[in-house]
Structures are given as structure tokens and as C-alpha cells.
Design an enzyme around this catalytic site. Structure first.
Site, PDB file in Angstrom:
ATOM      1  N   LEU A 180       0.837  -1.195   0.000  1.00  0.00           N
ATOM      2  CA  LEU A 180       0.000   0.000   0.000  1.00  0.00           C
ATOM      3  C   LEU A 180       0.876   1.250   0.000  1.00  0.00           C
ATOM      4  O   LEU A 180       1.872   1.305   0.717  1.00  0.00           O
ATOM      5  CB  LEU A 180      -0.827  -0.017   1.297  1.00  0.00           C
ATOM      6  CG  LEU A 180      -2.232   0.540   1.249  1.00  0.00           C
ATOM      7  CD1 LEU A 180      -3.092  -0.270   0.299  1.00  0.00           C
ATOM      8  CD2 LEU A 180      -2.838   0.514   2.642  1.00  0.00           C
ATOM      9  N   TYR A 222      12.256   1.145   1.033  1.00  0.00           N
ATOM     10  CA  TYR A 222      13.266   1.756   0.162  1.00  0.00           C
ATOM     11  C   TYR A 222      14.376   2.325   1.040  1.00  0.00           C
ATOM     12  O   TYR A 222      14.108   2.877   2.106  1.00  0.00           O
ATOM     13  CB  TYR A 222      12.614   2.866  -0.673  1.00  0.00           C
ATOM     14  CG  TYR A 222      13.574   3.520  -1.625  1.00  0.00           C
ATOM     15  CD1 TYR A 222      14.186   2.787  -2.637  1.00  0.00           C
ATOM     16  CD2 TYR A 222      13.901   4.872  -1.503  1.00  0.00           C
ATOM     17  CE1 TYR A 222      15.083   3.376  -3.507  1.00  0.00           C
ATOM     18  CE2 TYR A 222      14.791   5.468  -2.376  1.00  0.00           C
ATOM     19  CZ  TYR A 222      15.376   4.714  -3.384  1.00  0.00           C
ATOM     20  OH  TYR A 222      16.270   5.297  -4.241  1.00  0.00           O
ATOM     21  N   TYR A 248      14.283  11.198   2.369  1.00  0.00           N
ATOM     22  CA  TYR A 248      13.630   9.879   2.413  1.00  0.00           C
ATOM     23  C   TYR A 248      14.008   9.084   3.659  1.00  0.00           C
ATOM     24  O   TYR A 248      13.263   9.016   4.625  1.00  0.00           O
ATOM     25  CB  TYR A 248      13.920   9.075   1.122  1.00  0.00           C
ATOM     26  CG  TYR A 248      12.939   7.928   0.986  1.00  0.00           C
ATOM     27  CD1 TYR A 248      11.836   8.026   0.149  1.00  0.00           C
ATOM     28  CD2 TYR A 248      13.064   6.774   1.773  1.00  0.00           C
ATOM     29  CE1 TYR A 248      10.895   7.002   0.077  1.00  0.00           C
ATOM     30  CE2 TYR A 248      12.135   5.755   1.702  1.00  0.00           C
ATOM     31  CZ  TYR A 248      11.065   5.872   0.853  1.00  0.00           C
ATOM     32  OH  TYR A 248      10.138   4.859   0.808  1.00  0.00           O
TER      33      TYR A 248
HETATM   34  P1  NAD Z   1       1.732   2.788  -6.148  1.00  0.00           P
HETATM   35  O1  NAD Z   1       1.256   4.180  -5.919  1.00  0.00           O
HETATM   36  O2  NAD Z   1       2.134   2.414  -7.528  1.00  0.00           O
HETATM   37  O3  NAD Z   1       0.587   1.746  -5.679  1.00  0.00           O
HETATM   38  C1  NAD Z   1      -0.076   1.920  -4.467  1.00  0.00           C
HETATM   39  C2  NAD Z   1      -1.222   0.934  -4.346  1.00  0.00           C
HETATM   40  O4  NAD Z   1      -1.897   1.192  -3.106  1.00  0.00           O
HETATM   41  C3  NAD Z   1      -2.294   1.057  -5.442  1.00  0.00           C
HETATM   42  O5  NAD Z   1      -2.770  -0.244  -5.768  1.00  0.00           O
HETATM   43  C4  NAD Z   1      -3.435   1.839  -4.750  1.00  0.00           C
HETATM   44  O6  NAD Z   1      -4.728   1.594  -5.274  1.00  0.00           O
HETATM   45  C5  NAD Z   1      -3.308   1.267  -3.358  1.00  0.00           C
HETATM   46  N1  NAD Z   1      -3.926   2.120  -2.329  1.00  0.00           N
HETATM   47  C6  NAD Z   1      -3.586   3.366  -1.935  1.00  0.00           C
HETATM   48  N2  NAD Z   1      -4.388   3.763  -0.922  1.00  0.00           N
HETATM   49  C7  NAD Z   1      -5.241   2.747  -0.679  1.00  0.00           C
HETATM   50  C8  NAD Z   1      -6.290   2.534   0.260  1.00  0.00           C
HETATM   51  N3  NAD Z   1      -6.619   3.437   1.173  1.00  0.00           N
HETATM   52  N4  NAD Z   1      -6.959   1.374   0.199  1.00  0.00           N
HETATM   53  C9  NAD Z   1      -6.668   0.406  -0.713  1.00  0.00           C
HETATM   54  N5  NAD Z   1      -5.654   0.538  -1.595  1.00  0.00           N
HETATM   55  C10 NAD Z   1      -4.976   1.698  -1.577  1.00  0.00           C
HETATM   56  O7  NAD Z   1       2.890   2.551  -5.092  1.00  0.00           O
HETATM   57  P2  NAD Z   1       4.288   1.760  -5.157  1.00  0.00           P
HETATM   58  O8  NAD Z   1       5.362   2.705  -5.501  1.00  0.00           O
HETATM   59  O9  NAD Z   1       4.139   0.489  -5.900  1.00  0.00           O
HETATM   60  O10 NAD Z   1       4.485   1.457  -3.602  1.00  0.00           O
HETATM   61  C11 NAD Z   1       4.145   0.228  -2.999  1.00  0.00           C
HETATM   62  C12 NAD Z   1       5.094  -0.036  -1.851  1.00  0.00           C
HETATM   63  O11 NAD Z   1       6.431  -0.153  -2.357  1.00  0.00           O
HETATM   64  C13 NAD Z   1       5.121   1.117  -0.827  1.00  0.00           C
HETATM   65  O12 NAD Z   1       5.290   0.574   0.448  1.00  0.00           O
HETATM   66  C14 NAD Z   1       6.384   1.870  -1.231  1.00  0.00           C
HETATM   67  O13 NAD Z   1       6.937   2.617  -0.196  1.00  0.00           O
HETATM   68  C15 NAD Z   1       7.283   0.690  -1.628  1.00  0.00           C
HETATM   69  N6  NAD Z   1       8.450   1.053  -2.446  1.00  0.00           N
HETATM   70  C16 NAD Z   1       8.321   1.867  -3.530  1.00  0.00           C
HETATM   71  C17 NAD Z   1       9.465   2.218  -4.242  1.00  0.00           C
HETATM   72  C18 NAD Z   1       9.387   3.141  -5.440  1.00  0.00           C
HETATM   73  O14 NAD Z   1      10.422   3.641  -5.862  1.00  0.00           O
HETATM   74  N7  NAD Z   1       8.216   3.343  -6.000  1.00  0.00           N
HETATM   75  C19 NAD Z   1      10.720   1.705  -3.882  1.00  0.00           C
HETATM   76  C20 NAD Z   1      10.803   0.824  -2.801  1.00  0.00           C
HETATM   77  C21 NAD Z   1       9.655   0.520  -2.073  1.00  0.00           C
END
Ligand code: NAD
Length: 413
Positions: A139, A225, A235
Site C-alpha cells: 500500500l 526503500y 527519504y
Molecule cells: P503505487 O502508488 O504504484 O501503488 C499503491 C497501491 O496502493 C495502489 O494499488 C493503490 O490503489 C493502493 N492504495 C492506496 N491507498 C489505498 C487505500 N486506502 N486502500 C486500498 N488501496 C490503496 O505505489 P508503489 O510505488 O508500488 O508502492 C508500494 C510499496 O512499495 C510502498 O510501500 C512503497 O513505499 C514501496 N516502495 C516503492 C518504491 C518506489 O520507488 N516506487 C521503492 C521501494 C519501495
């Protein structure tokens, strides 16, 4: 209608259904190209399944491991002349491809923080699968309505203890723009931990355990991350980093409680990528465009699906089966952290400017990634053609769907 990207500040307000479908298809093809992933889950629940790393996880579980999947997300349907959100189109496309492949899939749209959504997911597991072997929590949200009190907590992307000055990339003009973020207050730190820390992950696992829908040996994962030191002020050492530290605490607690069913919990460190969530982090666009240039130069660039497919195939399941014992965090950011890649970023972070941006950073790659996020810029999609913005779905909506979280979603996008 003919759908084009429309920008409002750093946000694109439109999404293209055919482009989002193409993205899902390409991710599925990537996973299939390397064959079945052995020893993977047969039944997986993915919270945050409609974009970024969560969608890549659902695709890897389904099309790599053959798992039946339940996906939870919060996405917006189309309305009159407004397109649906990109995640809506991606989740709909996933369901269609899963059905075509004979893979069972249930998609639940609504607020994952709510008790109603947890109940809906549990009911779906009970009636359709009995239990699940894997729970992926992916999420990323700017806001959480506390289930017990209805209080609204908001996460912020701020430094702690000192202000942060840096640059972001204006996607329309392709130019750098100065940004400044003031140091977070104690309240903002606490709220960010409440939204993006481990508490809701723990609530999900507690509810699933209590309902006896976690199979023996169940694994649960959450994504974090670390990244380069140049981004640490905003961050790793900032409000979001504090929330991410809380995941490590939650994972320890979960490992303790899941031991009773031979289960485990793992925090996975993933590489920085442009997703809906990361595009909003101050300084991240510039860092990512330098990173893309450095990694592409070395031929080691990975997107969400390459990261997650590799995680599944080499660390969690497949070749990595049974090797989890001593590790708590699993590092998948090894290539981002390679000394030559980090040296490139350290050298250019301070001297990049509007005159040398194109040369030093992968501006085109960053712009394409931004367009792709919203379903634009895919080869093989005819963007001049009329398309139907209203895509039919078989999503189930949780009871909480139509009130609070829905309006919050509209406000925060
Ligand atoms: P994203 O924005 O692409 O996806 C987020 C998801 O969460 C979507 O499916 C959205 O519909 C869902 N969501 C948001 N609020 C919601 C709610 N209240 N109820 C139900 N669903 C909800 O995000 P992402 O970048 O894929 O991030 C996912 C995880 O990966 C996070 O924990 C993020 O910190 C981590 N992460 C991201 C990166 C990066 O560079 N993007 C790097 C490392 C870790």
C-alpha cells in the site's frame, strides 16, 4: 473519446485504458518468458494490487506461480468525460488476462485501512479459497482513516530536524525547478508513521489469523526503500523513512506471532522507480532520472516487474526456496547500490543544472516512465483512436467504498 495526457502541476489527470492494458500484458509476457516459478504460493492476497510493485507482485504470483489471487486497491471509476484512474484500468486488464489464462482472481475496490475491507477480503478468502499462503502488503497512501475512531491521519514527505532544498523536474517543460521542504513537526512524523508504518499491516495479519484464513507456512511481505545517501535527508532520514523503520518493528512482531503456524514476515528493500507514489517525493524525480541514466548505461535497469519477478524467482521461491532463515530484510536494490552507479549519482547530484540535464540525466526515460504510469507512450497503442473510458469490471466494492475514503481519494489526487 480520444484520451490525451492532461497535466495539473506534477500530476496527470487522465489515464488511457488501452495503454494500461498494454502495460499489464507486457508485464505478464515478461514473467511468462522465464517460465514457471517453482514452490510459489497457490493462493495470494495482495493489498495495493493495482499499480507499481503491488501489481507486479500480483502478476508474478498469478502468471509466474499459477496462484489464485485476491487484489485489494482503491481506484476511481470513470465519470462522464473524466477517465478512470490508471489503476482501475490496470486492475480490470489483470482480471481479464487472468480469466483468459484460467487463473482465479477476485478484485476488491475500497479502503484497505477500513475494517469493512478486511472483512470483505476474509469473506472472499473463506468462500473462494479457504486460506491463503501469501499476503503481500504494498500500500502507498497519503491518508488513513483510523478504523476505530474515524480520525483522518495524513502522511507527509518531509525531512526531520532540518529543512531540505533541492530540485524537482517539471514534467511539462523538462526543466529543473527548485523545491524546499520544511522540517516535519512531531505530529507530522507520528501521522506519517500511522499511515505508512507497520500498524495496518499488523491489523491485516491479526484479522486474517483470527479468521483462520492463513495457511500453515504463510509468508507475508512489505516493501521498503533505502536508496542513495543524496536522498536520505528527504527519504531515509525523513518522515517516510521513519514510517519504513516501523515496518522492521512490525515484521519482528509478525515473525513472532506467525511462528505458531510456521509462517514468516519479511521486509523487502526494492529499488527506486517511478510509480504513482514515488513521483510525489521531493527530489526523487531528479535522483531517479540520474539513476535511470547510470543503470541504463550499464544495461542493468529494472522496472517493477523485473524487480518482483527476480524477488520471487531467486529469493522467496524458485531457486531461493528455503534460504530465508537468517535474513530479516531482503535486499533487491543491489544493482541500484552498486558502487559505480552510486558514484555516477554522487558526482552529478550537485552539478546538474538546466544546461546539462539532458546530457547527465535520462530525462527521456523519466518522461516515458511518467507517461507509461498513466497508460500513455506505449508502442502498439493507437492513441489517435476513440476509446471507451468506461471499462466494465467485476470488482467487488467494500461497504466503506462510497463514503469517506472515496472523497479523500478525490481530494488527494
Ligand atoms: P503505487 O502508488 O504504484 O501503488 C499503491 C497501491 O496502493 C495502489 O494499488 C493503490 O490503489 C493502493 N492504495 C492506496 N491507498 C489505498 C487505500 N486506502 N486502500 C486500498 N488501496 C490503496 O505505489 P508503489 O510505488 O508500488 O508502492 C508500494 C510499496 O512499495 C510502498 O510501500 C512503497 O513505499 C514501496 N516502495 C516503492 C518504491 C518506489 O520507488 N516506487 C521503492 C521501494 C519501495
Amino acid at each position: 473519446m480520444i484520451i490525451k495526457p492532461r497535466y495539473k502541476g506534477v500530476i496527470c489527470t487522465t489515464a488511457h485504458p488501452a495503454g494500461c492494458e498494454m502495460d499489464v500484458r507486457q508485464q505478464i509476457e515478461h514473467v511468462r518468458a522465464s517460465g514457471t516459478i517453482g514452490h510459489g504460493p497457490r493462493r495470494a492476497l495482495v493489498v495495493g494490487a493495482s499499480g507499481g510493485y503491488g501489481l507486479a507482485s500480483r502478476i508474478s504470483a498469478a502468471f509466474g506461480c499459477g496462484a489464485a489471487t485476491i487484489g485489494v486497491f482503491l481506484e476511481r471509476p470513470s465519470h462522464k468525460d473524466r477517465t478512470a484512474s490508471a489503476g482501475w484500468y490496470r486492475a480490470a486488464a489483470f482480471d481479464r488476462y487472468a480469466r483468459q489464462a484460467g487463473l482465479s482472481a477476485w478484485s476488491l475496490n475500497g479502503d484497505a485501512y477500513s475494517s469493512e475491507m478486511k472483512e470483505l477480503a476474509i469473506d472472499t478468502i473463506k468462500s473462494e479459497l479457504g486460506q491463503v499462503d501469501m499476503v503481500i502488503y504494498s500500500l502507498a497512501s497519503p491518508v488513513r482513516v483510523m478504523p476505530a475512531t474515524g480520525e483522518v491521519r495524513r502522511s507527509t514527505l518531509k525531512p526531520i530536524g532540518q529543512s531540505f532544498s533541492g530540485y524537482t523536474i517539471d514534467i511539462g517543460s523538462g526543466r529543473l525547478r527548485g523545491i524546499r521542504a520544511e522540517a516535519a513537526s512531531d505530529r507530522e512524523i507520528r501521522d506519517t508513521v500511522a499511515v505508512m508504518g507497520g500498524e495496518d499491516w499488523e491489523l491485516w495479519i491479526a484479522a486474517l489469523r483470527e479468521a483462520d484464513v492463513l495457511a500453515n507456512g504463510c509468508i507475508t511481505t512489505n516493501y521498503t526503500y533505502v536508496g542513495s545517501e543524496v536522498t536520505w535527508p528527504i527519504y531515509h532520514h525523513g518522515t517516510i523513512g521513519r514510517a519504513k523503520q516501523d515496518l522492521d518493528r512490525a515484521a519482528r512482531e509478525l515473525r513472532r506471532s506467525l511462528a505458531a503456524i510456521d509462517g514468516t514476515a519479511r521486509v523487502i528493500v526494492l529499488k527506486g522507480l517511478l510509480t504513482g507514489a514515488s513521483s510525489a517525493i521531493p527530489g526523487m524525480p531528479l535522483y531517479l532520472s540520474l539513476l535511470f541514466r547510470a543503470m541504463r548505461k550499464e544495461g542493468i535497469h529494472e522496472g517493477c516487474i523485473e524487480q518482483i519477478e527476480r524477488l520471487f524467482r531467486t529469493r522467496l521461491f524458485g531457486d531461493g526456496t528455503g534460504q530465508l532463515e537468517e535474513e530479516s530484510q531482503i535486499r533487491m536494490d543491489d544493482m541500484e547500490m552498486r558502487p559505480d552507479v552510486q558514484a555516477y549519482i554522487n558526482t552529478h547530484w550537485a552539478n546538474v543544472n538546466n544546461d546539462n540535464l539532458e546530457e547527465l540525466a535520462d530525462l527521456e526515460g523519466y518522461r516515458n516512465a511518467f507517461l507509461n504510469l498513466h497508460g500513455f507512450g506505449f508502442d502498439g497503442v493507437d492513441y489517435a483512436r476513440e476509446v471507451e473510458a468506461d471499462v466494465p469490471t467485476t470488482f467487488s466494492e467494500s461497504k466503506s467504498r462510497t463514503d469517506q475514503p472515496m472523497s479523500l481519494f478525490a481530494k488527494t489526487k
